[in-house]
Write an enzyme that holds these catalytic residues in place. Structure first.
Site, PDB file in Angstrom:
ATOM      1  N   PRO A 185      -6.703   9.016   9.856  1.00 40.78           N
ATOM      2  CA  PRO A 185      -6.268  10.319  10.337  1.00 40.78           C
ATOM      3  C   PRO A 185      -7.290  11.403  10.050  1.00 40.78           C
ATOM      4  O   PRO A 185      -7.918  11.432   9.004  1.00 40.78           O
ATOM      5  CB  PRO A 185      -5.002  10.585   9.532  1.00 40.78           C
ATOM      6  CG  PRO A 185      -4.761   9.368   8.723  1.00 40.78           C
ATOM      7  CD  PRO A 185      -6.055   8.665   8.611  1.00 40.78           C
ATOM      8  N   GLU A 186      -7.410  12.286  10.995  1.00 38.10           N
ATOM      9  CA  GLU A 186      -8.151  13.511  10.760  1.00 38.10           C
ATOM     10  C   GLU A 186      -7.135  14.628  10.598  1.00 38.10           C
ATOM     11  O   GLU A 186      -5.930  14.383  10.542  1.00 38.10           O
ATOM     12  CB  GLU A 186      -9.138  13.760  11.901  1.00 38.10           C
ATOM     13  CG  GLU A 186     -10.132  12.597  12.014  1.00 38.10           C
ATOM     14  CD  GLU A 186     -11.307  12.874  12.924  1.00 38.10           C
ATOM     15  OE1 GLU A 186     -11.698  14.042  13.043  1.00 38.10           O
ATOM     16  OE2 GLU A 186     -11.837  11.921  13.514  1.00 38.10           O
ATOM     17  N   ARG A 219     -31.626  23.546   6.210  1.00 30.58           N
ATOM     18  CA  ARG A 219     -31.109  22.190   6.013  1.00 30.58           C
ATOM     19  C   ARG A 219     -31.544  21.276   7.144  1.00 30.58           C
ATOM     20  O   ARG A 219     -31.465  21.630   8.316  1.00 30.58           O
ATOM     21  CB  ARG A 219     -29.587  22.222   5.863  1.00 30.58           C
ATOM     22  CG  ARG A 219     -29.221  22.892   4.541  1.00 30.58           C
ATOM     23  CD  ARG A 219     -27.893  22.514   4.015  1.00 30.58           C
ATOM     24  NE  ARG A 219     -27.662  21.096   3.953  1.00 30.58           N
ATOM     25  CZ  ARG A 219     -26.545  20.581   3.475  1.00 30.58           C
ATOM     26  NH1 ARG A 219     -25.601  21.371   3.027  1.00 30.58           N
ATOM     27  NH2 ARG A 219     -26.372  19.292   3.453  1.00 30.58           N
ATOM     28  N   ARG A 249      -5.744  -0.759   4.616  1.00 28.18           N
ATOM     29  CA  ARG A 249      -7.072  -0.775   3.974  1.00 28.18           C
ATOM     30  C   ARG A 249      -7.080  -0.165   2.589  1.00 28.18           C
ATOM     31  O   ARG A 249      -8.075  -0.246   1.885  1.00 28.18           O
ATOM     32  CB  ARG A 249      -8.089  -0.068   4.863  1.00 28.18           C
ATOM     33  CG  ARG A 249      -8.413  -0.882   6.106  1.00 28.18           C
ATOM     34  CD  ARG A 249      -9.368  -0.157   7.010  1.00 28.18           C
ATOM     35  NE  ARG A 249     -10.701  -0.106   6.461  1.00 28.18           N
ATOM     36  CZ  ARG A 249     -11.696   0.553   7.023  1.00 28.18           C
ATOM     37  NH1 ARG A 249     -11.496   1.224   8.134  1.00 28.18           N
ATOM     38  NH2 ARG A 249     -12.881   0.545   6.489  1.00 28.18           N
ATOM     39  N   HIS A 265       2.011  -4.285   3.756  1.00 30.85           N
ATOM     40  CA  HIS A 265       1.153  -3.165   3.368  1.00 30.85           C
ATOM     41  C   HIS A 265       1.955  -1.921   3.005  1.00 30.85           C
ATOM     42  O   HIS A 265       1.422  -0.818   2.980  1.00 30.85           O
ATOM     43  CB  HIS A 265       0.165  -2.837   4.483  1.00 30.85           C
ATOM     44  CG  HIS A 265      -0.696  -4.008   4.846  1.00 30.85           C
ATOM     45  ND1 HIS A 265      -1.544  -4.623   3.946  1.00 30.85           N
ATOM     46  CD2 HIS A 265      -0.811  -4.708   5.981  1.00 30.85           C
ATOM     47  CE1 HIS A 265      -2.152  -5.639   4.541  1.00 30.85           C
ATOM     48  NE2 HIS A 265      -1.727  -5.714   5.771  1.00 30.85           N
TER      49      HIS A 265
END
Length: 270
Positions: A2-3, A151, A110, A91
DNA sequence: ACTTTAGCCTGTCGGC
DNA sequence: TGCCGACAGGCTAAAG
């Protein structure tokens, strides 16, 4: 997985089921996540009532009088509120049993997610160094421009650096750079002030839009009410390697930046 | 101070 | 059908 939009979608879905409820018991089947589940959470959360759920970056902060649980979904995590009797999958690592007779169930194949604890009045070290929220007023083009001077890192990596700005992951970074017409590997210090202004607006628009659509569905994102997100079919470049750019029909390219697949249009982005 | 790399895990998919 | 490597939405810590 998820973002920011997916985490925000999760927050909104959980809040009605959690706020005001008391956590009666934790059932921990697998304590080994990205970091081990915090012992303080196990010790202090049972008996606490949930005051509020806040999102900071990609963390959910479940506030109680004793302190706050910090929940992170990592790449493959999800949180759902289910009847206590729902069969447990392989899970399904942690349940919070609620006084409503339901459980908050954390599933994460995961195990890159986490459940941590922050005492009331303290700030967890992992939250202390985070950059501003992308949808907030203190994130804008000038902010990025000032931080990026000198940068050499790729502008996409700057955008995904949680110390610079939080919540922008691989998908939305690619989409925002496409919208702004900026090549993802361009040195951050070589992007003009004007183009950072466009980029910051693009980040805000894309995130806000994705939240409105319930987040992205790529593999297995499921919001707490079980609905998938609907943003996937509207992606311009992410996951579209070799397919025609939706603006100019040039085949979308993929390169690797920071060990992540990076999709862009070689004609639209410079 | 900045940049790069390794690594935490398991599941899935494509190629052979 | 099965095996094997590559890859997957995040993020930190350590190394360079």
């Amino acid at each position: 997985m998820p973002e920011l939009p997916e985490v925000e979608t999760t927050r909104r879905g959980l809040a009605p089921h959690l706020v005001g409820r008391r956590v009666d018991k934790l059932i921990v089947r697998q304590p080994r996540l990205r970091w081990p589940i915090a012992p303080e959470l196990i010790a202090l959360l049972p008996g606490q009532r949930v005051d509020d759920i806040e999102r900071r970056a990609k963390y959910l902060l479940v506030h109680t009088q004793a302190g706050s649980a910090l929940l992170h979904l990592g790449m493959s995590g999800s949180l759902r509120v289910l009847p206590e009797t729902t069969p447990v999958g392989s899970h399904d690592h942690i349940d919070w049993r609620l006084d409503s007779g339901q459980v908050l169930r954390y599933t994460d194949p995961r195990r890159f997610g986490s459940q941590l604890w922050q005492n009331a009045g303290e700030i967890h070290p992992l939250l202390a160094g985070l950059g501003p929220e992308p949808l907030g007023d203190d994130f804008d083009g000038d902010y990025l421009w000032h931080l990026s001077r000198e940068r050499k890192t790729a502008v996409k990596l700057l955008l995904m650096d949680q110390k610079i700005v939080v919540g922008v992951g691989n998908i939305y970074a690619a989409e925002a750079l496409f919208a702004a017409g900026i090549h993802p590997s361009r040195a951050a210090g070589q992007v003009s002030r004007a183009r950072y202004a466009v980029l910051a607006v693009a980040v805000k628009q894309i995130l806000a839009y994705a939240i409105g659509r319930g987040g992205t569905t790529l593999r297995d994102f499921i919001s707490p009410d079980g609905q998938p997100g609907y943003f996937e079919q509207e992606l311009f470049v992410y996951g579209r390697s070799g397919q025609p750019c939706r603006k100019c029909a040039t085949p979308v390219k993929v390169i690797t930046l920071g060990q992540r697949s990076t999709f862009f249009c070689p004609r639209c982005q410079h």
